[in-house]
Design an enzyme around this catalytic site. Structure first.
Site, PDB file in Angstrom:
ATOM      1  N   ILE A 645       0.819  -1.215   0.000  1.00 43.71           N
ATOM      2  CA  ILE A 645       0.000   0.000   0.000  1.00 43.71           C
ATOM      3  C   ILE A 645       0.856   1.271   0.000  1.00 43.71           C
ATOM      4  CG2 ILE A 645      -2.121  -0.914   1.038  1.00 43.71           C
ATOM      5  CD1 ILE A 645      -1.085  -0.067   3.767  1.00 43.71           C
ATOM      6  N   GLY A 646       2.125   1.110   0.054  1.00 48.31           N
ATOM      7  CA  GLY A 646       2.955   2.312   0.027  1.00 48.31           C
ATOM      8  C   GLY A 646       4.431   1.951  -0.007  1.00 48.31           C
ATOM      9  N   GLY A 648       8.023   3.243   1.764  1.00 46.86           N
ATOM     10  CA  GLY A 648       8.667   4.121   2.752  1.00 46.86           C
ATOM     11  C   GLY A 648      10.154   4.249   2.487  1.00 46.86           C
ATOM     12  N   ASN A 649      10.810   4.933   3.381  1.00 45.16           N
ATOM     13  CA  ASN A 649      12.262   5.150   3.224  1.00 45.16           C
ATOM     14  C   ASN A 649      13.056   3.864   3.384  1.00 45.16           C
ATOM     15  OD1 ASN A 649      12.385   7.843   2.666  1.00 45.16           O
ATOM     16  ND2 ASN A 649      12.229   8.421   4.826  1.00 45.16           N
ATOM     17  N   PHE A 650      12.558   2.970   4.241  1.00 46.54           N
ATOM     18  CA  PHE A 650      13.334   1.756   4.545  1.00 46.54           C
ATOM     19  C   PHE A 650      12.873   0.542   3.742  1.00 46.54           C
ATOM     20  CE2 PHE A 650      13.525   4.490   8.247  1.00 46.54           C
ATOM     21  CZ  PHE A 650      14.871   4.502   8.549  1.00 46.54           C
ATOM     22  N   ASP A 652       9.047  -1.399   1.649  1.00 44.52           N
ATOM     23  CA  ASP A 652       7.640  -1.284   1.254  1.00 44.52           C
ATOM     24  C   ASP A 652       6.711  -1.368   2.464  1.00 44.52           C
ATOM     25  OD1 ASP A 652       8.349  -1.006  -1.359  1.00 44.52           O
ATOM     26  OD2 ASP A 652       8.372  -3.174  -1.719  1.00 44.52           O
ATOM     27  N   LYS A 668       5.207  -2.110   8.000  1.00 44.53           N
ATOM     28  CA  LYS A 668       6.355  -1.489   7.328  1.00 44.53           C
ATOM     29  C   LYS A 668       7.484  -2.493   7.339  1.00 44.53           C
ATOM     30  CE  LYS A 668       5.904   3.460   8.136  1.00 44.53           C
ATOM     31  NZ  LYS A 668       6.591   4.635   8.652  1.00 44.53           N
ATOM     32  N   ASP A 761       8.878  16.059  11.047  1.00 43.77           N
ATOM     33  CA  ASP A 761       8.578  15.840   9.626  1.00 43.77           C
ATOM     34  C   ASP A 761       7.071  15.941   9.395  1.00 43.77           C
ATOM     35  OD1 ASP A 761       9.047  15.349   7.012  1.00 43.77           O
ATOM     36  OD2 ASP A 761       9.560  13.221   7.222  1.00 43.77           O
TER      37      ASP A 761
HETATM   38  P1  ADP Z   1       8.535   5.838   5.878  1.00 43.05           P
HETATM   39  O1  ADP Z   1       8.362   6.454   7.207  1.00 43.05           O
HETATM   40  O2  ADP Z   1       9.349   4.602   5.883  1.00 43.05           O
HETATM   41  O3  ADP Z   1       8.956   6.817   4.817  1.00 43.05           O
HETATM   42  P2  ADP Z   1       5.741   6.195   5.569  1.00 43.05           P
HETATM   43  O4  ADP Z   1       5.263   6.219   6.955  1.00 43.05           O
HETATM   44  O5  ADP Z   1       5.879   7.483   4.851  1.00 43.05           O
HETATM   45  O6  ADP Z   1       7.103   5.364   5.456  1.00 43.05           O
HETATM   46  O7  ADP Z   1       4.787   5.228   4.717  1.00 43.05           O
HETATM   47  C1  ADP Z   1       4.809   5.167   3.336  1.00 43.05           C
HETATM   48  C2  ADP Z   1       3.390   5.049   2.809  1.00 43.05           C
HETATM   49  O8  ADP Z   1       2.789   3.813   3.306  1.00 43.05           O
HETATM   50  C3  ADP Z   1       2.466   6.138   3.327  1.00 43.05           C
HETATM   51  O9  ADP Z   1       2.495   7.257   2.471  1.00 43.05           O
HETATM   52  C4  ADP Z   1       1.111   5.450   3.299  1.00 43.05           C
HETATM   53  O10 ADP Z   1       0.560   5.495   1.987  1.00 43.05           O
HETATM   54  C5  ADP Z   1       1.426   4.030   3.639  1.00 43.05           C
HETATM   55  N1  ADP Z   1       1.232   3.766   5.062  1.00 43.05           N
HETATM   56  C6  ADP Z   1       2.141   3.915   6.031  1.00 43.05           C
HETATM   57  N2  ADP Z   1       1.638   3.573   7.226  1.00 43.05           N
HETATM   58  C7  ADP Z   1       0.361   3.217   7.021  1.00 43.05           C
HETATM   59  C8  ADP Z   1      -0.700   2.774   7.871  1.00 43.05           C
HETATM   60  N3  ADP Z   1      -0.518   2.618   9.176  1.00 43.05           N
HETATM   61  N4  ADP Z   1      -1.888   2.489   7.311  1.00 43.05           N
HETATM   62  C9  ADP Z   1      -2.053   2.659   5.989  1.00 43.05           C
HETATM   63  N5  ADP Z   1      -1.111   3.050   5.126  1.00 43.05           N
HETATM   64  C10 ADP Z   1       0.078   3.350   5.633  1.00 43.05           C
END
Ligand code: ADP
Length: 897
Positions: A645-646, A648-650, A652, A668, A761
């Protein structure tokens, strides 16, 4: 026999003139060279004078320390002689120029004059001869003409005489002419005869007297000139002769000065003047002050063996041992050469030792004098230098051995124990990681009501469920051993005996071993089952967490760590502080610490636990109570990943199913390729989130560290990122909903500020939209739980357009920085996901903000909200509102709609 005999011909005459010319040119060359030589000698003399004065000055500067030195004395007199040498050379150069060069110039002039005289004399004689020859030819011509005239006159006379008889006027006339012609012919004849006679005489004179006379004279002049020339040159080379007596005398004085040096007497005066007692040893002591104000991990004179230094130390030992081997090899070679040289040098041994033999050697050398420089001393010098090299190598060998010892001993003492942490991160990190229970009992913010309160209750219930839920995992340790009192375990230990490395059942006691069964052997399968099934196996739980779990002496758990790309199983025990032992693997693939080996890690731990023996003799650590995983340490297998669904930095982010609770969650993941440091940072977000419980903060459920990939499990916020949501629903978002979003974030931030948490952030992209459009703050990767946080490790990946000026300029973060970001986030909400400072890059935006520029209000923004944004963007942080005020303002605007 000479010039007069052989040089009379015209060719010889020209050759002689050429020769004279060549001699003149040679003379000119010599004159120039001798002038040059005089110049060179004068320069050389000047250089010698400079050498002498430098040499004397140098000696003078050291006069005090060199008092009594024979070498210095000889040097001074040598320098004075060099001065004399320079003076002599200068005088000679002057003489060369004054005499030889001048005389040579004069000789040139004379020679040129003599040459002219010869050439003129020769020309004069030649022209006389030519003149006479021409007179003869002319006279001969006149002779012919008179003869012709005579013949004609006679013929006419004879004709008339025959024709007209012996008288008549005509005949008289003709006769008269005839007689005149006859007379002229006779006169010319006489003149011609006389001329020839003169010429003959001159020719003879020319050949025998004039020309030889001229040439004789020239030869004499030439030879006299050569005589002068020779004298000049002899004089020139005499005055420039560096081996002349005077020079020899000077050099003799220099040599005799040095010959007077007596090595054994050289230091007599010096010794008298400076003699002192032998120096006392100097001790280098570790300055204790260096360790003041830092943690007690660093000990004076003891190398620090910890996780920060262990690799370096191991590499260092290898490096030192390699150098040691090289030095030892070299030493062996040098020693054998030394022995060989000693055997082939008769007096060799006399010069190799200390004091007395050295002076003896010096005496011998001084007696030997000159040959010692090149031959005699070369072998003893070789010997001395070899001896010195051997001494150096021995010294270096001892030093290396000592250094190896200094490092190896603590490494050996450490044995299989994992190196302790060098940096006491646990202190600060532990503060971030207090039990989740604290958070579940967190009082609700007074402003939360209605559905949010209900949601809170539901969350609390779920956490209580998680907490109460017993572990499903089977343990190879008896239940009594998991966090059981020490006495209980002791009773087990008393009855167990160790046989061949396996714990066996006590006959009478019916005691179970750690396999939790009556018969250990029959439970082989259990023993060999996955270590991950054990409740006391904590996977790759970070060390700081592990330390926090071990509270009493004897508490232990097993975990995994990856060091230099190698997976290691570590037994962590609390025994007068945390100790970490790396399970050693034998070549046969068995496992051990210091005692017996076992085919299975579980058996090893079982043995260690049952036997009550210390894990290592040095640590004395005994296993008493197995610490099971905490309820937030989830089993990787309990989490079933669904869709991504997304990102992240570290790694998927996935939607996933948490099997034991039968709920959907967000997970995460951390990429396998990330280095250890990054993996720790990844888990940091979990550790921070674990402390918070607020409807507008995304909920933390647990971490999965049993195996890779490590994961953070959070509540699933189904609407995804706020930024995407705003952009996708821009056309349908009523003002009330936008205000509600601002209010949700303000509530969450009010909660975080009260917890001293700085998010760092805050932005629409880091908020999530949940059920009933509730906004939750997420992404705590940059968060810090401190009142003020100063960034020291650079400002990489900083969201410039959301960050307050003081954080950008000075790295200084407080909640008031989050307030600035909140203003930008509120702007994003009212701009329905618009890009802040659109059209400006980060640098330009930063410059404009510093110069006072602020973004205009997005269309439809309530004036109170824009005023609030402007207050959030006050340049001075103290002028910005805090989040409780922000919440009150937003809530008020929201309620009036
Ligand atoms: P990181 O902190 O590693 O950069 P993020 O927190 O920005 O990751 O998460 C990346 C993407 O994943 C978010 O933009 C969102 O779309 C999705 N995401 C993260 N956490 C959740 C959650 N708890 N529920 C639903 N989607 C989430």
């Amino acid at each position: 026999m000479g010039f007069s005999t052989f040089l009379q011909g015209k060719t010889a005459h020209e050759a002689l003139l050429g020769r004279q010319e060549a001699e003149l040119r040679l003379m000119e060359t010599m004159r120039r060279c001798l002038t040059l030589r005089a110049k060179c000698d004068r320069e050389y003399a000047a250089a010698l004078t400079s050498v002498s004065s430098q040499g004397l000055r140098g000696a003078l500067e050291q006069q005090d320390l060199l008092s009594g030195s024979l070498v210095a004395q000889a040097w001074r007199s040598a320098m004075e002689e060099i001065e004399n040498l320079g003076r002599l050379i200068r005088q000679n150069a002057d003489q060369l120029e004054e005499e030889a060069v001048k005389q040579l110039s004069k000789l040139q002039v004379d020679k040129r004059k003599a040459r002219k005289e010869y050439r003129d004399g020769y020309a004069k004689i030649a022209s006389m001869f030519v003149q006479l020859s021409e007179d003869v030819s002319r006279k001969k011509g006149e002779y012919y003409k008179s003869l012709e005239a005579y013949k004609i006159a006679r013929m006419r006379f004879e004709d008339h005489y025959v024709k007209s008889g012996r008288s008549g006027r005509k005949l008289d006339e003709v006769c008269d002419k005839y007689q005149k012609a006859c007379r002229r012919l006779h006169l010319i004849h006489n003149e011609y005869v006389l001329l020839l006679s003169e010429v003959r005489e001159f020719e003879h004179e020319h050949r025998t007297v004039l020309l030889p006379g001229l040439l004789d004279c020239q030869q004499t002049v030439q030879e006299a000139s050569i005589d002068r020339w020779q004298s000049i040159l002899l004089e020139a080379f005499r005055v420039t002769n560096f081996s002349s007596k005077k020079f020899q005398e000077i050099h003799g004085k220099m040599e005799s000065g040095f010959e007077a040096v007596l090595p054994s007497a050289e230091y007599t005066v010096f010794l008298d003047k400076y003699k002192t007692d032998p120096i006392s040893p100097v001790s280098f002591i570790f300055d204790q002050e260096l360790l003041e104000g830092i943690s007690g991990k660093l000990q004076p004179d003891v190398v620090a063996v910890d996780n920060l230094t262990i690799d370096w130390l191991r590499n260092k030992v290898v490096e030192l041992e390699t150098s040691l081997q090289e030095q030892q090899q070299l030493l062996k070679e040098k020693e054998s050469i030394l022995t060989h040289v000693k055997m082939s040098t008769p007096q060799g041994n006399t010069c190799s030792g200390g004091g007395s033999s050295q002076s003896q050697c010096a005496e011998e050398k001084s007696n030997e004098r000159h040959p010692s420089i090149s031959e005699g001393s070369s072998s003893s010098a070789t010997l001395l230098s070899l001896q010195r090299e051997v001494n150096d190598l021995k010294c270096s060998e001892r030093k290396l051995k000592h250094l190896v010892e200094v490092i190896k001993k603590p490494l050996a003492d450490l044995g299989c124990e994992e190196a302790p942490p060098g940096c006491d991160l646990s202190m600060s990190l532990n503060s971030l990681t207090s039990d989740i229970l604290e958070n579940s009992s967190e009082p609700q913010t007074p402003s939360l009501k209605g559905s949010q309160l209900l949601k809170n209750k539901l969350h609390a219930q779920r956490f209580v469920t998680l907490l109460r839920k017993p572990f499903h995992r089977k343990s190879s340790l008896p239940q009594s051993c998991l966090s059981t009192p020490m006495l209980e375990k002791r009773s087990v230990l008393r009855r167990g005996t160790c046989d061949g490395g396996r714990m066996v059942q006590d006959i009478g006691g019916g005691v179970r071993d750690l396999c939790g069964s009556e018969d250990c052997a029959s439970n082989e399968d259990n023993l060999k089952s996955s270590l991950a099934d054990e409740e006391w196996f904590h996977g790759c739980l970070p060390r700081e967490e592990v330390v926090r779990l071990l509270t009493q002496d004897g508490d232990f758990l097993v975990r995994e760590t990856i060091r230099n790309d190698e997976r290691q199983t570590v037994l962590s025990v609390n025994w007068c502080g945390p100790k970490h032992f790396i399970v050693q693997t034998t070549p046969e693939g068995h496992f051990r610490f210091e005692g017996p080996t076992f085919p299975d890690v579980k058996e090893l731990i079982n043995y260690q636990f049952q036997s009550g023996l210390p894990v290592t003799a040095r640590s004395g650590a005994i296993l008493r109570r197995a610490i099971p995983r905490e309820r937030w340490e989830l089993n990787n297998d309990d989490v079933v990943l669904d869709v991504k669904i997304g990102r992240g930095n570290f790694g998927d982010v996935f939607k996933a199913h948490l099997k034991p609770d039968n709920i959907d969650v967000a997970v995460k993941t951390c990429r396998l390729t990330l280095p250890e440091e990054q993996r720790r940072k990844f888990l940091l977000e979990g550790r921070i989130l674990k402390r918070y419980d607020h409807p507008n903060i995304v909920k933390f459920i647990g971490i999965c560290v049993q195996k890779q990939p490590i994961m953070i499990v959070m509540e699933l916020v189904p609407g995804g990122s706020l930024l995407t949501y705003l952009r996708n629903h821009a056309a349908f978002l009523p003002l009330k909903q936008l205000l509600q979003m601002c209010r949700d974030v303000a509530a969450g931030m009010q909660y975080l500020e009260s917890k001293n948490c700085i998010h760092r952030d805050l932005a629409a992209r880091n908020c999530l939209v949940g059920h009933e459009n509730i906004v939750k703050i997420s992404d705590f990767g940059m968060s810090r739980e401190e009142e003020e946080y100063i960034v020291s490790d650079g400002m990489k990946q900083i969201p410039i357009k959301w960050t307050a000026p003081e954080a950008l300029h000075f790295g200084k973060y407080t909640s008031l920085c989050d307030v600035w970001s909140y203003g930008v986030l509120a702007w994003e909400i009212f701009a329905c996901g618009g890009v802040p400072y659109s059209g400006l890059n980060n640098t330009k935006a930063r410059e404009k903000i510093d110069s006072g520029y602020r973004m205009p209000a997005p269309e439809g923004t309530p004036p109170e909200l824009y005023q609030l944004m402007l207050r959030c963007w006050e340049y001075e942080p103290e002028k910005r509102p805090h989040f409780d005020e922000i919440f009150t303002i937003v809530d008020k605007v929201y309620s009036t709609l």
